[in-house]
Design a protein around this motif. Structure first.
Motif, PDB file in Angstrom:
ATOM      1  N   ASP A 161       0.828  -1.213   0.000  1.00 44.49           N
ATOM      2  CA  ASP A 161       0.000   0.000   0.000  1.00 44.49           C
ATOM      3  C   ASP A 161       0.863   1.263   0.000  1.00 44.49           C
ATOM      4  O   ASP A 161       0.651   2.177  -0.794  1.00 44.49           O
ATOM      5  CB  ASP A 161      -0.904   0.025   1.246  1.00 44.49           C
ATOM      6  CG  ASP A 161      -2.042  -0.955   1.106  1.00 44.49           C
ATOM      7  OD1 ASP A 161      -2.111  -1.608   0.041  1.00 44.49           O
ATOM      8  OD2 ASP A 161      -2.854  -1.085   2.040  1.00 44.49           O
ATOM      9  N   ALA A 199       2.747   1.694  -3.344  1.00 43.13           N
ATOM     10  CA  ALA A 199       1.873   2.140  -4.438  1.00 43.13           C
ATOM     11  C   ALA A 199       1.534   3.627  -4.262  1.00 43.13           C
ATOM     12  O   ALA A 199       1.519   4.390  -5.233  1.00 43.13           O
ATOM     13  CB  ALA A 199       0.611   1.299  -4.468  1.00 43.13           C
ATOM     14  N   GLU A 200       1.295   4.047  -3.025  1.00 42.61           N
ATOM     15  CA  GLU A 200       0.984   5.466  -2.794  1.00 42.61           C
ATOM     16  C   GLU A 200       2.163   6.363  -3.173  1.00 42.61           C
ATOM     17  O   GLU A 200       1.986   7.418  -3.765  1.00 42.61           O
ATOM     18  CB  GLU A 200       0.629   5.700  -1.318  1.00 42.61           C
ATOM     19  CG  GLU A 200      -0.820   5.374  -1.018  1.00 42.61           C
ATOM     20  CD  GLU A 200      -1.086   5.197   0.469  1.00 42.61           C
ATOM     21  OE1 GLU A 200      -0.332   5.760   1.284  1.00 42.61           O
ATOM     22  OE2 GLU A 200      -2.038   4.464   0.809  1.00 42.61           O
ATOM     23  N   THR A 223      -4.771   4.690 -11.792  1.00 38.87           N
ATOM     24  CA  THR A 223      -5.386   4.832 -10.467  1.00 38.87           C
ATOM     25  C   THR A 223      -4.505   4.125  -9.430  1.00 38.87           C
ATOM     26  O   THR A 223      -3.627   3.317  -9.795  1.00 38.87           O
ATOM     27  CB  THR A 223      -6.774   4.161 -10.428  1.00 38.87           C
ATOM     28  OG1 THR A 223      -6.569   2.757 -10.624  1.00 38.87           O
ATOM     29  CG2 THR A 223      -7.696   4.720 -11.485  1.00 38.87           C
ATOM     30  N   LEU A 224      -4.788   4.391  -8.150  1.00 36.06           N
ATOM     31  CA  LEU A 224      -4.029   3.745  -7.077  1.00 36.06           C
ATOM     32  C   LEU A 224      -4.170   2.226  -7.169  1.00 36.06           C
ATOM     33  O   LEU A 224      -3.193   1.491  -6.998  1.00 36.06           O
ATOM     34  CB  LEU A 224      -4.518   4.266  -5.714  1.00 36.06           C
ATOM     35  CG  LEU A 224      -3.786   3.716  -4.495  1.00 36.06           C
ATOM     36  CD1 LEU A 224      -2.301   4.096  -4.516  1.00 36.06           C
ATOM     37  CD2 LEU A 224      -4.417   4.217  -3.195  1.00 36.06           C
ATOM     38  N   GLU A 225      -5.380   1.756  -7.469  1.00 39.94           N
ATOM     39  CA  GLU A 225      -5.605   0.304  -7.558  1.00 39.94           C
ATOM     40  C   GLU A 225      -4.769  -0.327  -8.672  1.00 39.94           C
ATOM     41  O   GLU A 225      -4.193  -1.404  -8.495  1.00 39.94           O
ATOM     42  CB  GLU A 225      -7.097  -0.001  -7.786  1.00 39.94           C
ATOM     43  CG  GLU A 225      -7.918  -0.082  -6.513  1.00 39.94           C
ATOM     44  CD  GLU A 225      -7.238  -0.854  -5.372  1.00 39.94           C
ATOM     45  OE1 GLU A 225      -6.812  -2.000  -5.599  1.00 39.94           O
ATOM     46  OE2 GLU A 225      -7.121  -0.309  -4.253  1.00 39.94           O
ATOM     47  N   GLN A 226      -4.688   0.367  -9.818  1.00 42.36           N
ATOM     48  CA  GLN A 226      -3.885  -0.157 -10.939  1.00 42.36           C
ATOM     49  C   GLN A 226      -2.410  -0.215 -10.559  1.00 42.36           C
ATOM     50  O   GLN A 226      -1.709  -1.176 -10.873  1.00 42.36           O
ATOM     51  CB  GLN A 226      -4.053   0.730 -12.183  1.00 42.36           C
ATOM     52  CG  GLN A 226      -5.395   0.553 -12.865  1.00 42.36           C
ATOM     53  CD  GLN A 226      -5.643   1.613 -13.926  1.00 42.36           C
ATOM     54  OE1 GLN A 226      -5.356   2.798 -13.717  1.00 42.36           O
ATOM     55  NE2 GLN A 226      -6.166   1.193 -15.059  1.00 42.36           N
ATOM     56  N   LYS A 256      -1.215  -0.499  -7.504  1.00 37.91           N
ATOM     57  CA  LYS A 256      -1.049  -1.581  -6.515  1.00 37.91           C
ATOM     58  C   LYS A 256      -0.920  -2.920  -7.226  1.00 37.91           C
ATOM     59  O   LYS A 256      -0.093  -3.765  -6.873  1.00 37.91           O
ATOM     60  CB  LYS A 256      -2.273  -1.629  -5.593  1.00 37.91           C
ATOM     61  CG  LYS A 256      -2.028  -0.984  -4.263  1.00 37.91           C
ATOM     62  CD  LYS A 256      -3.204  -1.229  -3.344  1.00 37.91           C
ATOM     63  CE  LYS A 256      -3.436   0.024  -2.531  1.00 37.91           C
ATOM     64  NZ  LYS A 256      -4.612  -0.023  -1.706  1.00 37.91           N
ATOM     65  N   ASP A 257      -1.758  -3.084  -8.217  1.00 37.04           N
ATOM     66  CA  ASP A 257      -1.748  -4.320  -8.987  1.00 37.04           C
ATOM     67  C   ASP A 257      -0.389  -4.505  -9.685  1.00 37.04           C
ATOM     68  O   ASP A 257       0.197  -5.590  -9.655  1.00 37.04           O
ATOM     69  CB  ASP A 257      -2.869  -4.213 -10.027  1.00 37.04           C
ATOM     70  CG  ASP A 257      -3.326  -5.562 -10.446  1.00 37.04           C
ATOM     71  OD1 ASP A 257      -3.486  -6.411  -9.573  1.00 37.04           O
ATOM     72  OD2 ASP A 257      -3.484  -5.779 -11.676  1.00 37.04           O
ATOM     73  N   ASP A 258       0.117  -3.410 -10.267  1.00 37.34           N
ATOM     74  CA  ASP A 258       1.440  -3.424 -10.930  1.00 37.34           C
ATOM     75  C   ASP A 258       2.532  -3.806  -9.930  1.00 37.34           C
ATOM     76  O   ASP A 258       3.416  -4.601 -10.224  1.00 37.34           O
ATOM     77  CB  ASP A 258       1.802  -2.018 -11.432  1.00 37.34           C
ATOM     78  CG  ASP A 258       1.361  -1.802 -12.860  1.00 37.34           C
ATOM     79  OD1 ASP A 258       0.702  -2.704 -13.402  1.00 37.34           O
ATOM     80  OD2 ASP A 258       1.678  -0.734 -13.414  1.00 37.34           O
ATOM     81  N   ARG A 286       2.297  -5.473  -7.107  1.00 39.85           N
ATOM     82  CA  ARG A 286       2.203  -6.896  -6.721  1.00 39.85           C
ATOM     83  C   ARG A 286       2.769  -7.791  -7.822  1.00 39.85           C
ATOM     84  O   ARG A 286       3.532  -8.715  -7.552  1.00 39.85           O
ATOM     85  CB  ARG A 286       0.748  -7.290  -6.465  1.00 39.85           C
ATOM     86  CG  ARG A 286       0.260  -6.842  -5.119  1.00 39.85           C
ATOM     87  CD  ARG A 286      -1.040  -7.542  -4.735  1.00 39.85           C
ATOM     88  NE  ARG A 286      -1.739  -6.722  -3.750  1.00 39.85           N
ATOM     89  CZ  ARG A 286      -2.708  -5.862  -4.029  1.00 39.85           C
ATOM     90  NH1 ARG A 286      -3.142  -5.729  -5.264  1.00 39.85           N
ATOM     91  NH2 ARG A 286      -3.249  -5.139  -3.074  1.00 39.85           N
TER      92      ARG A 286
END
Ligand code: DC
Length: 242
Positions: free
Chosen positions: A159, A162-163, A178-181, A183-185, A187
């Protein structure tokens, strides 16, 4: 190899090795540590990014074989050319280009190829020859300089990483993810880096582990520079003597 130090417990290289995953803060830490210790800073991520980008531009097929060898043999890399030019490949300044988000993926792909890793391993060892330096990457303490006198493995939660990455991108004017994208990258990148066959990302047994999720930069630099100075004093050699 860098110049060796002969200590009571063995022979060590004078390279300070900093490894860790994307977004752990290791670049800022490595740069600031080098400046605090008055030694050279070497960014190996920039090398993988530059080769990934350049190979993509040249439409090189990224698989082992004669054409990859021919490509590697045709390369000239200039690192640390000037304060504004970090890296050139075959005379082309890629300092700005390699910071673009998509280049991270290209670097990740090319970094899995054993012949590319061997090529850059030799380049990195040559660069550090006879120098005390801070070298940042993924496999510096495990493969490139396993006998480094001072090793750190820098990490932070997914988290937080990613931030940090999102903030960097926004600051550079990139609003495409986006933040979710991200985070996915992050991981997926961890998964690839830690599970690749050659030189996977992992903590060297003798590296100090530092989780930067909730630490201030000033405190981190203090912890690391004290540890490096302690190790250097223990082995009886002088830092900042480049
Ligand atoms: O930190 P980053 O995501 O920009 O790094 C890009 C890729 O470079 C990463 O997937 C792993 C690779 N790399 C490597 O394998 N070894 C290094 N010494 C430095 C980077």
């Amino acid at each position: 190899m860098s110049q060796n130090i002969n200590g009571a417990e063995g022979t060590y290289s004078q390279v300070i090795a900093i490894d860790g995953p994307s977004g752990s803060g290791k670049s800022t830490i490595a740069k600031e540590l080098a400046s605090a210790l008055n030694v050279l800073y070497i960014d190996t991520v920039a090398m993988f990014r530059a080769l990934g980008f350049y190979a993509d531009q040249k439409h090189i097929v990224l698989e082992e074989g004669p054409s990859l060898n021919e490509f590697l043999n045709s390369l000239t890399i200039d690192y640390g050319v000037s304060p504004t030019c970090l890296i050139k490949v075959n005379g082309i300044d890629l300092t700005e280009k390699i910071r673009e988000h998509h280049v991270s993926k290209l670097a990740s792909i090319i970094s899995q190829l054993p012949s590319v890793r061997t090529y850059l391993l030799n380049f990195q060892r040559d660069l550090a020859l006879n120098k005390v330096c801070v070298m940042e990457g993924r496999d510096i303490g495990t493969v490139v300089f396993p006998n480094s006198f001072s090793k750190f493995f820098i990490t932070a939660s997914v988290d937080i990483r990613a931030e940090r990455r999102l903030k960097q991108l926004r600051e550079s004017g990139d609003t495409s993810l986006t933040l979710e994208q991200i985070k996915d990258d992050v991981r997926k990148r961890d998964e690839t880096d830690m599970n690749r066959v050659v030189a996977p990302l992992k903590k060297a047994e003798d590296a100090m582990l530092l989780d930067t999720s909730h630490l201030a930069m000033g405190d981190i630099i203090n912890i690391l520079s004290n540890e490096v100075k302690f190790r250097a004093a223990h082995l009886g050699f002088k830092l900042g003597s480049n």
